[in-house]
Design an enzyme around this catalytic site. Structure first.
Site, mmCIF file in Angstrom:
data_model
loop_
_atom_site.group_PDB
_atom_site.id
_atom_site.type_symbol
_atom_site.label_atom_id
_atom_site.label_comp_id
_atom_site.label_asym_id
_atom_site.label_seq_id
_atom_site.Cartn_x
_atom_site.Cartn_y
_atom_site.Cartn_z
ATOM 1 N N LYS A 144 0.857 -1.183 0.000
ATOM 2 C CA LYS A 144 0.000 0.000 0.000
ATOM 3 C C LYS A 144 0.889 1.226 0.000
ATOM 4 O O LYS A 144 1.993 1.208 0.558
ATOM 5 C CB LYS A 144 -0.898 0.025 1.244
ATOM 6 C CG LYS A 144 -2.176 0.817 1.055
ATOM 7 C CD LYS A 144 -3.218 0.028 0.272
ATOM 8 C CE LYS A 144 -4.560 0.720 0.269
ATOM 9 N NZ LYS A 144 -5.627 -0.117 -0.277
ATOM 10 N N GLY A 185 -24.658 3.042 3.006
ATOM 11 C CA GLY A 185 -23.723 3.563 2.017
ATOM 12 C C GLY A 185 -24.090 3.044 0.644
ATOM 13 O O GLY A 185 -23.857 1.879 0.322
ATOM 14 N N VAL A 186 -24.734 3.893 -0.158
ATOM 15 C CA VAL A 186 -25.182 3.451 -1.490
ATOM 16 C C VAL A 186 -24.515 4.305 -2.568
ATOM 17 O O VAL A 186 -25.152 4.785 -3.499
ATOM 18 C CB VAL A 186 -26.725 3.483 -1.612
ATOM 19 C CG1 VAL A 186 -27.334 2.339 -0.842
ATOM 20 C CG2 VAL A 186 -27.305 4.817 -1.129
ATOM 21 N N GLY A 187 -23.214 4.479 -2.414
ATOM 22 C CA GLY A 187 -22.428 5.214 -3.388
ATOM 23 C C GLY A 187 -21.936 4.307 -4.489
ATOM 24 O O GLY A 187 -22.690 3.508 -5.037
ATOM 25 N N LYS A 188 -20.628 4.392 -4.793
ATOM 26 C CA LYS A 188 -20.073 3.683 -5.948
ATOM 27 C C LYS A 188 -20.358 2.178 -5.914
ATOM 28 O O LYS A 188 -20.786 1.599 -6.900
ATOM 29 C CB LYS A 188 -18.566 3.907 -6.023
ATOM 30 C CG LYS A 188 -18.175 5.266 -6.542
ATOM 31 C CD LYS A 188 -16.759 5.286 -7.092
ATOM 32 C CE LYS A 188 -15.712 4.873 -6.097
ATOM 33 N NZ LYS A 188 -14.342 5.005 -6.624
ATOM 34 N N VAL A 189 -20.123 1.551 -4.782
ATOM 35 C CA VAL A 189 -20.334 0.101 -4.667
ATOM 36 C C VAL A 189 -21.755 -0.216 -4.228
ATOM 37 O O VAL A 189 -22.410 -1.090 -4.794
ATOM 38 C CB VAL A 189 -19.328 -0.510 -3.671
ATOM 39 C CG1 VAL A 189 -19.628 -1.990 -3.436
ATOM 40 C CG2 VAL A 189 -17.901 -0.337 -4.168
ATOM 41 N N GLY A 190 -22.244 0.510 -3.232
ATOM 42 C CA GLY A 190 -23.531 0.190 -2.640
ATOM 43 C C GLY A 190 -24.698 0.209 -3.611
ATOM 44 O O GLY A 190 -25.592 -0.635 -3.527
ATOM 45 N N HIS A 191 -24.695 1.132 -4.553
ATOM 46 C CA HIS A 191 -25.849 1.186 -5.454
ATOM 47 C C HIS A 191 -25.863 0.007 -6.411
ATOM 48 O O HIS A 191 -26.924 -0.481 -6.806
ATOM 49 C CB HIS A 191 -25.925 2.535 -6.187
ATOM 50 C CG HIS A 191 -25.141 2.625 -7.455
ATOM 51 N ND1 HIS A 191 -23.813 2.950 -7.467
ATOM 52 C CD2 HIS A 191 -25.507 2.457 -8.750
ATOM 53 C CE1 HIS A 191 -23.388 2.980 -8.727
ATOM 54 N NE2 HIS A 191 -24.391 2.676 -9.521
#
Length: 364
Positions: free
Chosen positions: A88, A188-194
Site C-alpha cells: 500500500k 452507504g449506497v455510493g459507488k459500490v452500494g448502489h
C-alpha cells in the site's frame, strides 16, 4: 531517537502487526510529494495495493496507516487467490490542494524504481485519471481508464463479490443461496452500494438503504419509484435497528462494527463492502456471542482487487467476473473452517491466508 521514529520502528520490527519486507519513504520537493510505500509481503508475488492520498494529522500516522493497509492487502490478495502479495502507498497531503500532474509523475517514478515489486492502483483520494498519469512513468500502475488500456471502475465487481458473500452466508445459515424474501440493510449506497442494491433487488430481496449523501439515496428511489421492496431510513443508527433485518451491509466507512453498533444490530448476518469493519479485535467475538454471522470484509470485497490484478494480463471482464464469483466458495470455506476450529470467521480467514503465504515462502 524521536518518539515518532520509535513508534514506527516498534510497529515495523517488534509488534505483531509488523513483519513488513520493505518501507520506502519518497520525497520530491519540486512537486511537494511526500509518500510512503509499504510492502508487507511478496511471498505470493509482487505486492498489490492502492495509493491513498490523504491529509494525515502527522507523518507518523501516515506511515502507520501504510503499514496497516499493506498488511491487510496481503490477506485480501491471498484469500482472493491472486498471485500477489500485499502493499500500500500513501501520499501525504490534501489532494484537493496538493495533487498535480508533476506530483503524480514523480510518484510514478518512485513506483517504477521498485522494479515491479509493487503494483499500485486507486484508493481513497486517487482516481482512474490519476492512475493514467502515474502510468506514464511506470508500467506498474493499474486501475487505468479503458481508453488507456485499463479496466476502469472496479466498483461493479466489488459489489458482485459482496453479493456472492451474501449468497454464501444465506447458504450457510438458511440452507439456500438466495436472498429472496430477505430484508437487507445497506449503509452507504455510493459507488459500490448502489450496484449491490441492484443485485439484491434482482434476487428478490427487500432493501433498506441509507447514506450521508441524500442524493445517493434519492438516485435509488428515483430508479425504483413506488417499489415496496425499497425503503430509505434517516441514518445508520436507524438502519441497524430496523425490525426484521436479516443482513446488514456496511458499505461506507470502516469501524462500522463497534461496541455501540453490535449490541443494537437486529440482523443475523453482516456482509458488506466497507474495509476494516471491525473497530477492534474483540468485536468479532461480540458478534459470535450474539449469534451474528460475520462474512470477513477483506474476503467479500475483493472483486475490485481481482479486477485491477487482471489488468496486468490484458483486462477481460468475463474472466474477472468468473474469479469474483469464486468468493461464494471461499466464504463458505471460511465458515466451515471457523466451525471446525471453533473460532470466529475473521480468525478463520486469517488462518487460511497465513497458511497460503507460509506455503509460498516454504516453496521458495
Amino acid at each position: 531517537m524521536t518518539d515518532v521514529t520509535d513508534g514506527v520502528l516498534h510497529t515495523l520490527f517488534r509488534s505483531e502487526q509488523g513483519g513488513h519486507e520493505q518501507v520506502v519513504l519518497c520525497q520530491d520537493r519540486a512537486s511537494g510529494l511526500k509518500a510512503v510505500i509499504a510492502l508487507h509481503s511478496t511471498a505470493l508475488g509482487p505486492a498489490l495495493g492502492g495509493t491513498r492520498f490523504h491529509a494525515y494529522a502527522s507523518d507518523e500516522e501516515a506511515v502507520l496507516d501504510a503499514l496497516n493497509l499493506a498488511r491487510g492487502m496481503s490477506y485480501k490478495n491471498a484469500m482472493a487467490g491472486l498471485d500477489h502479495g500485499g502493499g500500500k502507498a500513501v501520499i501525504i497531503g490534501d489532494p484537493d490542494t496538493l495533487k498535480s500532474e508533476a506530483l503524480l509523475l514523480a510518484y510514478g517514478r518512485f513506483v517504477d524504481s521498485l522494479g515491479g515489486r509493487y503494483v499500485t492502483a486507486c484508493d481513497v483520494g486517487t482516481y482512474v485519471a490519476d492512475m493514467d498519469v502515474v502510468a506514464r512513468e511506470t508500467r506498474w500502475a493499474t486501475g487505468r481508464s479503458p481508453e488507456n488500456g485499463g479496466a476502469g471502475d472496479s466498483s461493479v465487481l466489488t459489489a458482485f463479490g459482496v453479493f456472492q458473500g451474501m449468497r454464501a452466508s444465506a447458504q450457510h445459515l438458511w440452507g439456500d443461496p438466495t436472498l429472496r424474501g430477505r430484508k437487507v440493510g445497506v449503509a452507504g449506497v455510493g459507488k459500490v452500494g448502489h450496484h449491490l442494491v441492484e443485485h439484491l433487488l434482482a434476487d428478490g430481496a427487500e432493501v433498506v438503504i441509507t447514506d450521508v449523501r441524500a442524493e445517493s439515496v434519492q438516485r435509488i428511489l428515483d430508479k425504483h419509484p413506488g417499489n415496496p421492496a425499497v425503503m430509505a431510513v434517516a441514518d445508520t443508527a436507524a438502519l441497524i435497528r430496523t425490525e426484521g433485518l436479516d443482513i446488514y451491509a456496511p458499505c461506507a466507512l470502516g469501524g462500522a462494527l463497534n461496541d455501540h453498533s453490535v449490541p443494537a444490530l437486529t440482523a443475523t448476518v453482516v456482509c458488506g463492502a466497507a474495509n476494516n469493519q471491525l473497530a477492534h479485535p474483540g468485536v468479532e467475538k461480540d458478534l459470535a456471542d450474539r449469534g451474528i454471522l460475520y462474512a470477513p470484509d477483506y474476503v467479500v470485497n475483493a472483486g475490485g482487487v481481482i479486477q485491477v490484478a487482471d489488468e496486468l494480463h490484458g483486462f477481460d471482464f468475463d474472466r474477472c467476473k468468473a474469479k469474483a464469483a469464486k468468493i461464494f466458495d471461499t466464504t463458505l470455506a471460511i465458515f466451515a473452517r471457523a466451525k471446525t476450529d471453533g473460532i470466529p470467521p475473521a480468525a478463520a480467514a486469517d488462518r487460511i491466508a497465513e497458511q497460503r503465504m507460509a506455503e509460498a515462502r516454504a516453496a521458495r
